[in-house]
Design a protein around this motif. Sequence first.
Motif, mmCIF file in Angstrom:
data_model
loop_
_atom_site.group_PDB
_atom_site.id
_atom_site.type_symbol
_atom_site.label_atom_id
_atom_site.label_comp_id
_atom_site.label_asym_id
_atom_site.label_seq_id
_atom_site.Cartn_x
_atom_site.Cartn_y
_atom_site.Cartn_z
ATOM 1 N N UNK A 60 0.828 -1.219 0.000
ATOM 2 C CA UNK A 60 0.000 0.000 0.000
ATOM 3 C C UNK A 60 0.858 1.263 0.000
ATOM 4 N N UNK A 61 2.124 1.103 0.335
ATOM 5 C CA UNK A 61 2.986 2.274 0.546
ATOM 6 C C UNK A 61 4.074 2.341 -0.531
ATOM 7 N N UNK A 62 4.220 3.522 -1.136
ATOM 8 C CA UNK A 62 5.330 3.748 -2.077
ATOM 9 C C UNK A 62 6.288 4.728 -1.409
ATOM 10 N N UNK A 63 7.517 4.311 -1.252
ATOM 11 C CA UNK A 63 8.526 5.201 -0.680
ATOM 12 C C UNK A 63 9.743 5.160 -1.614
ATOM 13 N N UNK A 123 -13.621 13.718 -1.400
ATOM 14 C CA UNK A 123 -12.193 13.346 -1.409
ATOM 15 C C UNK A 123 -11.779 12.807 -2.784
ATOM 16 N N UNK A 124 -12.561 11.862 -3.266
ATOM 17 C CA UNK A 124 -12.191 11.212 -4.529
ATOM 18 C C UNK A 124 -12.201 12.186 -5.702
ATOM 19 N N UNK A 147 -6.466 4.946 -2.758
ATOM 20 C CA UNK A 147 -7.134 3.647 -2.609
ATOM 21 C C UNK A 147 -7.649 3.548 -1.162
ATOM 22 N N UNK A 148 -8.882 3.044 -1.005
ATOM 23 C CA UNK A 148 -9.407 2.902 0.358
ATOM 24 C C UNK A 148 -8.870 1.612 0.979
ATOM 25 N N UNK A 154 -13.199 6.755 6.687
ATOM 26 C CA UNK A 154 -12.566 5.820 5.751
ATOM 27 C C UNK A 154 -11.098 6.202 5.666
ATOM 28 N N UNK A 155 -10.241 5.199 5.484
ATOM 29 C CA UNK A 155 -8.797 5.437 5.401
ATOM 30 C C UNK A 155 -8.357 5.280 3.944
#
Length: 374
Positions: free
Chosen positions: A174-177, A196-197, A213-214, A222-223
Amino acid sequence: MATRYWIVSLPVQSTPASLWSRLQEAISKQSFDTPLYRFNVPDLRVGTLDSLLSLSDDLVKSNNFVEGVSHKIRRQIEEFERVSGVESGALTVDGVPVDSYLTRFVWDEAKYPTMSPLREIVDNIHVQVARIEDDLKVRVAEYNNVRSQLNAINRKQSGSLAVRDLSGLVKPEDIIMSEHLVTLLAVVPKYSQKDWLSSYETLATYVVPRSSKMLHEDNEYALYTVTLFAKVADNFKTAAREKGFQIRDFEYSPEDQESRKRELEKLMQDQETMRSSLLQWCYASYGEVFSSWMHFCAVRVFVESILRYGLPPSFLAAVLAPSVKSEKKVRSILESFCNNGTSTYWKSEDEVAMPGLGGEADTYPYVAFTINLI
């Protein structure tokens, strides 16, 4: 098991044995449902009348203290048994149920030599019970500290997305670093998800299109993830906050997650171990305090009987457990054994209390006080 007992003493006119058989007969005839037992008070050291009067002033207060500690430990036991799902067992003194210990009381000469001054015996009991109470406070505080830490973690795990720990909800994918890109986590009110969307791509420059992305939702929020260039992250956070979206600080670290998991497991294990060991300590300490309390009661009966009936000590002590409906009848039976000269000590409602006697002992022509086991 009764939970309320009376300890009483009556003046002996002939011999303790004959008074005991007359009392047994009277109770069995007129209040047959009232259990009656001898309360064996040893020959204690009388000392001076002044010392008895001085001691009796402290007896009621000291009794309330010892009784209070006994009830405090009992309540702690009940709470631990309930939380642990342990079936509540009979509390004991050295393996003897407390009610049996009371009704078959035997003075412990090794612990409290009868030749010791009464004040010394009472002070020893007070010191011992105070030590147990202090010990209880320390142990319960340690246990509550671990429990508070666990509760704080659980609140973080079970609170809303605005406050809870997010590490369990976010996966590595879920994470791009990267050197230039960063993924942020946005907590969006459920009613604002469309907003938000439709707007997140324009909250700052250099937001990666369609990157949100939820990951999770609860009753309120919602996160969402959003990926953008690191250099505009601060601008994005400010713009998001102005629109009512909360950007949660989050750094993905598998090591931290594992460490938090281990900490939680250790705390749960610590709590279980401490509760189990504290419960065992409470069982043992309750027995110790109860034993001290009964020895204290024996001293109290001895002192108050001398102050009421005079010297040399000549009284019969007994334990009764009348039902509420039998109380009046039992009081009347006990009073009938006090008509030979002792009624001059009796305090009626408009008379002054006899000096040196405290509490309910003043109300009757015989010495009497109540033992509440619960």
